[in-house]
Design a protein around this motif. Sequence first.
Motif, PDB file in Angstrom:
ATOM      1  N   THR A 192       0.833  -1.207   0.000  1.00  0.00           N
ATOM      2  CA  THR A 192       0.000   0.000   0.000  1.00  0.00           C
ATOM      3  C   THR A 192       0.865   1.253   0.000  1.00  0.00           C
ATOM      4  O   THR A 192       0.595   2.208  -0.733  1.00  0.00           O
ATOM      5  CB  THR A 192      -0.953   0.015   1.212  1.00  0.00           C
ATOM      6  OG1 THR A 192      -1.795  -1.139   1.150  1.00  0.00           O
ATOM      7  CG2 THR A 192      -1.803   1.263   1.241  1.00  0.00           C
ATOM      8  N   VAL A 193       1.928   1.245   0.805  1.00  0.00           N
ATOM      9  CA  VAL A 193       2.819   2.402   0.868  1.00  0.00           C
ATOM     10  C   VAL A 193       3.452   2.659  -0.495  1.00  0.00           C
ATOM     11  O   VAL A 193       3.435   3.796  -0.995  1.00  0.00           O
ATOM     12  CB  VAL A 193       3.919   2.212   1.946  1.00  0.00           C
ATOM     13  CG1 VAL A 193       4.960   3.318   1.860  1.00  0.00           C
ATOM     14  CG2 VAL A 193       3.304   2.168   3.337  1.00  0.00           C
ATOM     15  N   LEU A 194       3.972   1.630  -1.135  1.00  0.00           N
ATOM     16  CA  LEU A 194       4.589   1.790  -2.455  1.00  0.00           C
ATOM     17  C   LEU A 194       3.584   2.252  -3.503  1.00  0.00           C
ATOM     18  O   LEU A 194       3.888   3.106  -4.332  1.00  0.00           O
ATOM     19  CB  LEU A 194       5.259   0.493  -2.887  1.00  0.00           C
ATOM     20  CG  LEU A 194       6.530   0.117  -2.119  1.00  0.00           C
ATOM     21  CD1 LEU A 194       7.031  -1.262  -2.546  1.00  0.00           C
ATOM     22  CD2 LEU A 194       7.608   1.168  -2.330  1.00  0.00           C
ATOM     23  N   GLN A 195       2.390   1.685  -3.442  1.00  0.00           N
ATOM     24  CA  GLN A 195       1.353   2.069  -4.398  1.00  0.00           C
ATOM     25  C   GLN A 195       1.002   3.550  -4.240  1.00  0.00           C
ATOM     26  O   GLN A 195       0.893   4.286  -5.225  1.00  0.00           O
ATOM     27  CB  GLN A 195       0.107   1.208  -4.210  1.00  0.00           C
ATOM     28  CG  GLN A 195      -1.005   1.534  -5.184  1.00  0.00           C
ATOM     29  CD  GLN A 195      -2.248   0.704  -4.915  1.00  0.00           C
ATOM     30  OE1 GLN A 195      -2.451   0.195  -3.822  1.00  0.00           O
ATOM     31  NE2 GLN A 195      -3.087   0.586  -5.927  1.00  0.00           N
ATOM     32  N   MET A 196       0.840   4.002  -3.005  1.00  0.00           N
ATOM     33  CA  MET A 196       0.493   5.402  -2.776  1.00  0.00           C
ATOM     34  C   MET A 196       1.632   6.337  -3.195  1.00  0.00           C
ATOM     35  O   MET A 196       1.392   7.404  -3.755  1.00  0.00           O
ATOM     36  CB  MET A 196       0.109   5.630  -1.308  1.00  0.00           C
ATOM     37  CG  MET A 196      -1.219   4.966  -0.940  1.00  0.00           C
ATOM     38  SD  MET A 196      -1.717   5.253   0.752  1.00  0.00           S
ATOM     39  CE  MET A 196      -2.431   6.894   0.593  1.00  0.00           C
ATOM     40  N   LEU A 197       2.857   5.933  -2.942  1.00  0.00           N
ATOM     41  CA  LEU A 197       3.997   6.748  -3.344  1.00  0.00           C
ATOM     42  C   LEU A 197       4.115   6.818  -4.867  1.00  0.00           C
ATOM     43  O   LEU A 197       4.434   7.871  -5.426  1.00  0.00           O
ATOM     44  CB  LEU A 197       5.288   6.222  -2.727  1.00  0.00           C
ATOM     45  CG  LEU A 197       5.416   6.390  -1.210  1.00  0.00           C
ATOM     46  CD1 LEU A 197       6.667   5.697  -0.704  1.00  0.00           C
ATOM     47  CD2 LEU A 197       5.384   7.853  -0.813  1.00  0.00           C
ATOM     48  N   GLN A 198       3.846   5.706  -5.554  1.00  0.00           N
ATOM     49  CA  GLN A 198       3.876   5.694  -7.016  1.00  0.00           C
ATOM     50  C   GLN A 198       2.777   6.573  -7.606  1.00  0.00           C
ATOM     51  O   GLN A 198       2.924   7.121  -8.695  1.00  0.00           O
ATOM     52  CB  GLN A 198       3.749   4.272  -7.545  1.00  0.00           C
ATOM     53  CG  GLN A 198       4.999   3.446  -7.312  1.00  0.00           C
ATOM     54  CD  GLN A 198       4.788   1.966  -7.629  1.00  0.00           C
ATOM     55  OE1 GLN A 198       3.657   1.512  -7.797  1.00  0.00           O
ATOM     56  NE2 GLN A 198       5.874   1.220  -7.687  1.00  0.00           N
ATOM     57  N   GLN A 199       1.682   6.726  -6.878  1.00  0.00           N
ATOM     58  CA  GLN A 199       0.579   7.582  -7.328  1.00  0.00           C
ATOM     59  C   GLN A 199       0.847   9.052  -7.023  1.00  0.00           C
ATOM     60  O   GLN A 199       0.019   9.917  -7.314  1.00  0.00           O
ATOM     61  CB  GLN A 199      -0.728   7.158  -6.664  1.00  0.00           C
ATOM     62  CG  GLN A 199      -1.213   5.804  -7.107  1.00  0.00           C
ATOM     63  CD  GLN A 199      -2.416   5.328  -6.299  1.00  0.00           C
ATOM     64  OE1 GLN A 199      -2.824   5.941  -5.316  1.00  0.00           O
ATOM     65  NE2 GLN A 199      -2.988   4.225  -6.723  1.00  0.00           N
ATOM     66  N   GLY A 200       1.995   9.333  -6.418  1.00  0.00           N
ATOM     67  CA  GLY A 200       2.360  10.714  -6.158  1.00  0.00           C
ATOM     68  C   GLY A 200       2.013  11.222  -4.778  1.00  0.00           C
ATOM     69  O   GLY A 200       2.057  12.426  -4.532  1.00  0.00           O
ATOM     70  N   TYR A 201       1.671  10.320  -3.883  1.00  0.00           N
ATOM     71  CA  TYR A 201       1.335  10.756  -2.530  1.00  0.00           C
ATOM     72  C   TYR A 201       2.570  11.339  -1.857  1.00  0.00           C
ATOM     73  O   TYR A 201       3.676  10.833  -2.011  1.00  0.00           O
ATOM     74  CB  TYR A 201       0.760   9.595  -1.710  1.00  0.00           C
ATOM     75  CG  TYR A 201       0.100  10.078  -0.455  1.00  0.00           C
ATOM     76  CD1 TYR A 201      -1.147  10.678  -0.502  1.00  0.00           C
ATOM     77  CD2 TYR A 201       0.740   9.985   0.767  1.00  0.00           C
ATOM     78  CE1 TYR A 201      -1.749  11.161   0.633  1.00  0.00           C
ATOM     79  CE2 TYR A 201       0.141  10.463   1.915  1.00  0.00           C
ATOM     80  CZ  TYR A 201      -1.095  11.058   1.841  1.00  0.00           C
ATOM     81  OH  TYR A 201      -1.693  11.545   2.960  1.00  0.00           O
ATOM     82  N   GLU A 202       2.405  12.387  -1.121  1.00  0.00           N
ATOM     83  CA  GLU A 202       3.509  13.104  -0.479  1.00  0.00           C
ATOM     84  C   GLU A 202       4.070  12.306   0.689  1.00  0.00           C
ATOM     85  O   GLU A 202       3.382  12.027   1.655  1.00  0.00           O
ATOM     86  CB  GLU A 202       3.028  14.476   0.004  1.00  0.00           C
ATOM     87  CG  GLU A 202       4.107  15.376   0.500  1.00  0.00           C
ATOM     88  CD  GLU A 202       5.100  15.755  -0.581  1.00  0.00           C
ATOM     89  OE1 GLU A 202       6.297  15.813  -0.270  1.00  0.00           O
ATOM     90  OE2 GLU A 202       4.678  15.985  -1.716  1.00  0.00           O
ATOM     91  N   VAL A 203       5.339  11.939   0.592  1.00  0.00           N
ATOM     92  CA  VAL A 203       5.987  11.123   1.615  1.00  0.00           C
ATOM     93  C   VAL A 203       6.125  11.875   2.941  1.00  0.00           C
ATOM     94  O   VAL A 203       6.192  11.257   3.995  1.00  0.00           O
ATOM     95  CB  VAL A 203       7.358  10.603   1.111  1.00  0.00           C
ATOM     96  CG1 VAL A 203       8.359  11.747   1.040  1.00  0.00           C
ATOM     97  CG2 VAL A 203       7.882   9.496   1.989  1.00  0.00           C
ATOM     98  N   SER A 204       6.130  13.186   2.900  1.00  0.00           N
ATOM     99  CA  SER A 204       6.294  13.972   4.122  1.00  0.00           C
ATOM    100  C   SER A 204       4.981  14.258   4.844  1.00  0.00           C
ATOM    101  O   SER A 204       4.956  15.029   5.803  1.00  0.00           O
ATOM    102  CB  SER A 204       7.002  15.291   3.804  1.00  0.00           C
ATOM    103  OG  SER A 204       6.213  16.063   2.928  1.00  0.00           O
ATOM    104  N   SER A 205       3.885  13.640   4.400  1.00  0.00           N
ATOM    105  CA  SER A 205       2.602  13.828   5.077  1.00  0.00           C
ATOM    106  C   SER A 205       2.708  13.364   6.518  1.00  0.00           C
ATOM    107  O   SER A 205       3.373  12.376   6.814  1.00  0.00           O
ATOM    108  CB  SER A 205       1.498  13.045   4.372  1.00  0.00           C
ATOM    109  OG  SER A 205       1.332  13.513   3.072  1.00  0.00           O
ATOM    110  N   CYS A 206       2.045  14.093   7.398  1.00  0.00           N
ATOM    111  CA  CYS A 206       2.166  13.748   8.816  1.00  0.00           C
ATOM    112  C   CYS A 206       0.813  13.819   9.511  1.00  0.00           C
ATOM    113  O   CYS A 206      -0.154  14.361   8.983  1.00  0.00           O
ATOM    114  CB  CYS A 206       3.167  14.672   9.502  1.00  0.00           C
ATOM    115  SG  CYS A 206       2.778  16.405   9.340  1.00  0.00           S
TER     116      CYS A 206
END
Length: 137
Positions: free
Chosen positions: A105-119
Motif C-alpha cells: 500500500t505504501v509503495l502504491q500510494m507513493l507511485q501515485q504521487g502521494y507526499e511522503v512527508s505527510s504527517c
Amino acid sequence: VDDLTALSLSWASPELMPDASCDLDSDPSMHGPHRSHSSFSGGDAARSELLRRAVGTGRGLTLRQEQVLAGAMRIRTLVASAVAKSDEQRTNLFLTACSTGDTDTVLQMLQQGYEVSSCDYDGRTGAMLAAAAGHTA
C-alpha cells in the motif's frame, strides 16, 4: 481566482464574469435594486477577489447576482471541505500502512504521487511511525 471559482461563476451566472459577452444594462433580468457588496465583505482573500471581479465596473450587484455569488461561495466551501476530508482519509490510510508494515500500500500510494512527508496531528511522518513499529523495509 482559481479555476474552480471561475468555472463555477461562468457556469452558474455568466453575468458575474467581467469579460462576459452579455450586457448587464440591456438584459431585463438584471434590472432591479442594486445592492452594495458590503454584505459579502470579509477577511477571506478569495472572497474579496470574487467580489472585485463580480463588481468589476463598480455598479454594485443585483439581487440575482448576490444570490449566484453566495451560491458559488457555498459550493466553494463544500468542495474545499470535501477535499480536506479526502486528504485526511488518505493521510490516515498512508500512515496506517506505514505503521503496520503494509509495504504494498505504501509503495502504491507513493507511485501515485502521494507526499511522503505527510504527517499526523502530532507531526509524525510515515517513516517515523514505521521506525517506531520496528519496520525497516
